[in-house]
Scaffold this motif. Structure first.
Motif, PDB file in Angstrom:
ATOM      1  N   GLU A  85       1.397  -1.440   0.161  1.00 54.43           N
ATOM      2  CA  GLU A  85      -0.116   0.209   0.240  1.00 54.43           C
ATOM      3  C   GLU A  85       0.746   1.377   0.304  1.00 54.43           C
ATOM      4  O   GLU A  85       0.406   1.704  -0.669  1.00 54.43           O
ATOM      5  N   LEU A  86       2.228   1.524   0.672  1.00 49.94           N
ATOM      6  CA  LEU A  86       2.602   2.603   0.782  1.00 49.94           C
ATOM      7  C   LEU A  86       3.690   2.770  -0.353  1.00 49.94           C
ATOM      8  O   LEU A  86       3.409   3.950  -0.991  1.00 49.94           O
ATOM      9  N   ASP A  87       4.229   1.880  -1.188  1.00 52.32           N
ATOM     10  CA  ASP A  87       4.419   1.691  -2.569  1.00 52.32           C
ATOM     11  C   ASP A  87       2.945   1.856  -3.530  1.00 52.32           C
ATOM     12  O   ASP A  87       3.721   3.369  -4.718  1.00 52.32           O
ATOM     13  N   ALA A  88       2.008   1.474  -4.009  1.00 49.10           N
ATOM     14  CA  ALA A  88       0.892   2.412  -4.277  1.00 49.10           C
ATOM     15  C   ALA A  88       0.908   3.816  -4.286  1.00 49.10           C
ATOM     16  O   ALA A  88       0.894   4.481  -5.184  1.00 49.10           O
ATOM     17  N   TYR A  89       0.576   3.725  -2.908  1.00 47.85           N
ATOM     18  CA  TYR A  89       0.893   5.839  -2.642  1.00 47.85           C
ATOM     19  C   TYR A  89       1.765   6.442  -3.631  1.00 47.85           C
ATOM     20  O   TYR A  89       1.622   7.407  -4.089  1.00 47.85           O
ATOM     21  N   ILE A  90       2.985   6.133  -3.485  1.00 46.77           N
ATOM     22  CA  ILE A  90       4.085   6.351  -3.455  1.00 46.77           C
ATOM     23  C   ILE A  90       4.624   6.153  -5.711  1.00 46.77           C
ATOM     24  O   ILE A  90       4.422   7.578  -5.781  1.00 46.77           O
ATOM     25  N   GLU A  91       3.814   5.174  -5.376  1.00 49.03           N
ATOM     26  CA  GLU A  91       3.369   5.132  -7.447  1.00 49.03           C
ATOM     27  C   GLU A  91       2.387   6.596  -8.034  1.00 49.03           C
ATOM     28  O   GLU A  91       2.734   7.321  -9.026  1.00 49.03           O
ATOM     29  N   ARG A  92       1.234   6.571  -7.144  1.00 51.92           N
ATOM     30  CA  ARG A  92       0.414   7.563  -7.286  1.00 51.92           C
ATOM     31  C   ARG A  92       0.726   8.975  -7.155  1.00 51.92           C
ATOM     32  O   ARG A  92       0.392   9.728  -7.983  1.00 51.92           O
ATOM     33  N   CYS A  93       1.546   9.443  -6.053  1.00 51.77           N
ATOM     34  CA  CYS A  93       2.226  10.692  -6.024  1.00 51.77           C
ATOM     35  C   CYS A  93       3.058  10.951  -7.161  1.00 51.77           C
ATOM     36  O   CYS A  93       3.523  11.942  -7.918  1.00 51.77           O
ATOM     37  N   TYR A  94       3.845   9.816  -7.812  1.00 56.88           N
ATOM     38  CA  TYR A  94       4.498  10.245  -8.750  1.00 56.88           C
ATOM     39  C   TYR A  94       3.846  10.065  -9.686  1.00 56.88           C
ATOM     40  O   TYR A  94       4.048  11.680 -10.865  1.00 56.88           O
ATOM     41  N   ALA A  95       2.235   9.751 -10.146  1.00 56.57           N
ATOM     42  CA  ALA A  95       1.944   9.863 -11.609  1.00 56.57           C
ATOM     43  C   ALA A  95       1.654  11.430 -11.337  1.00 56.57           C
ATOM     44  O   ALA A  95       1.034  11.956 -12.591  1.00 56.57           O
ATOM     45  N   GLU A  96       0.956  11.942  -9.735  1.00 56.35           N
ATOM     46  CA  GLU A  96       0.850  13.048 -10.196  1.00 56.35           C
ATOM     47  C   GLU A  96       1.378  14.538 -10.013  1.00 56.35           C
ATOM     48  O   GLU A  96       1.101  15.033 -10.696  1.00 56.35           O
ATOM     49  N   ALA A 113       3.881  14.021 -12.400  1.00 60.06           N
ATOM     50  CA  ALA A 113       4.111  14.015 -13.564  1.00 60.06           C
ATOM     51  C   ALA A 113       3.513  14.927 -14.416  1.00 60.06           C
ATOM     52  O   ALA A 113       3.564  15.541 -15.104  1.00 60.06           O
ATOM     53  N   ARG A 114       1.717  14.339 -14.113  1.00 61.82           N
ATOM     54  CA  ARG A 114       0.641  15.094 -14.235  1.00 61.82           C
ATOM     55  C   ARG A 114       0.893  16.984 -14.262  1.00 61.82           C
ATOM     56  O   ARG A 114       0.002  17.525 -15.584  1.00 61.82           O
ATOM     57  N   HIS A 115       1.546  17.048 -13.353  1.00 59.80           N
ATOM     58  CA  HIS A 115       1.576  18.473 -12.699  1.00 59.80           C
ATOM     59  C   HIS A 115       2.212  19.203 -13.246  1.00 59.80           C
ATOM     60  O   HIS A 115       2.725  19.867 -14.356  1.00 59.80           O
ATOM     61  N   VAL A 116       3.746  18.201 -13.499  1.00 62.05           N
ATOM     62  CA  VAL A 116       4.997  18.725 -14.470  1.00 62.05           C
ATOM     63  C   VAL A 116       3.961  19.475 -16.262  1.00 62.05           C
ATOM     64  O   VAL A 116       4.457  20.460 -16.364  1.00 62.05           O
ATOM     65  N   ARG A 117       3.720  17.758 -16.734  1.00 60.36           N
ATOM     66  CA  ARG A 117       2.948  17.814 -17.771  1.00 60.36           C
ATOM     67  C   ARG A 117       2.477  18.925 -18.293  1.00 60.36           C
ATOM     68  O   ARG A 117       2.054  20.399 -19.164  1.00 60.36           O
ATOM     69  N   ASP A 118       1.417  19.451 -17.428  1.00 61.07           N
ATOM     70  CA  ASP A 118       0.134  20.426 -17.438  1.00 61.07           C
ATOM     71  C   ASP A 118       0.621  21.537 -16.885  1.00 61.07           C
ATOM     72  O   ASP A 118      -0.231  22.625 -17.050  1.00 61.07           O
ATOM     73  N   GLY A 119       2.025  21.745 -16.343  1.00 60.85           N
ATOM     74  CA  GLY A 119       2.588  23.138 -16.099  1.00 60.85           C
ATOM     75  C   GLY A 119       2.455  23.786 -15.625  1.00 60.85           C
ATOM     76  O   GLY A 119       2.091  24.570 -14.970  1.00 60.85           O
ATOM     77  N   GLN A 120       1.014  22.821 -14.045  1.00 63.56           N
ATOM     78  CA  GLN A 120       1.010  23.461 -12.963  1.00 63.56           C
ATOM     79  C   GLN A 120       2.485  23.197 -11.248  1.00 63.56           C
ATOM     80  O   GLN A 120       1.738  23.819 -10.947  1.00 63.56           O
TER      81      GLN A 120
END
Length: 86
Positions: free
Chosen positions: A57-68, A70-77
């Motif tokens: 569950e901790l690993d899954a949380y970390i992966e979600r944080c990485y994905a989020e 990446a979205r912020h960087v991609r979207d210029g946020q």
């Protein structure tokens, strides 16, 4: 010879909130908030109802944080809206 703490923790299935705080380099109150908000799945065990977090569950949380992130960087946020200093 004692097993290093990092290795001992990685061989467990569940860890305590104090371990989560240490792994993520956050405060205990921040780790508790992750669980209370439902961002990090956990379960209560024992008579005192202490929180335990499965390492998957901790690993899954970390992966979600990485994905989020990446979205912020991609979207210029990200701070500075993606501008590069010259």
């Amino acid at each position: 010879m004692p097993i290093p703490r990092e290795r001992a923790v990685s061989q467990k299935r569940f860890v305590q909130l104090t371990d989560v705080a240490e792994i993520l380099d956050i405060s205990m109150s921040q780790a508790q908030a992750l669980v209370r908000r439902g961002d990090l799945r956990a379960l209560k065990v024992g008579g005192r109802g202490q929180w335990r977090i499965e390492l998957t569950e901790l690993d899954a949380y970390i992966e979600r944080c990485y994905a989020e992130a990446a979205r912020h960087v991609r979207d210029g946020q990200e701070a500075g809206q993606g501008a590069v200093d010259s």
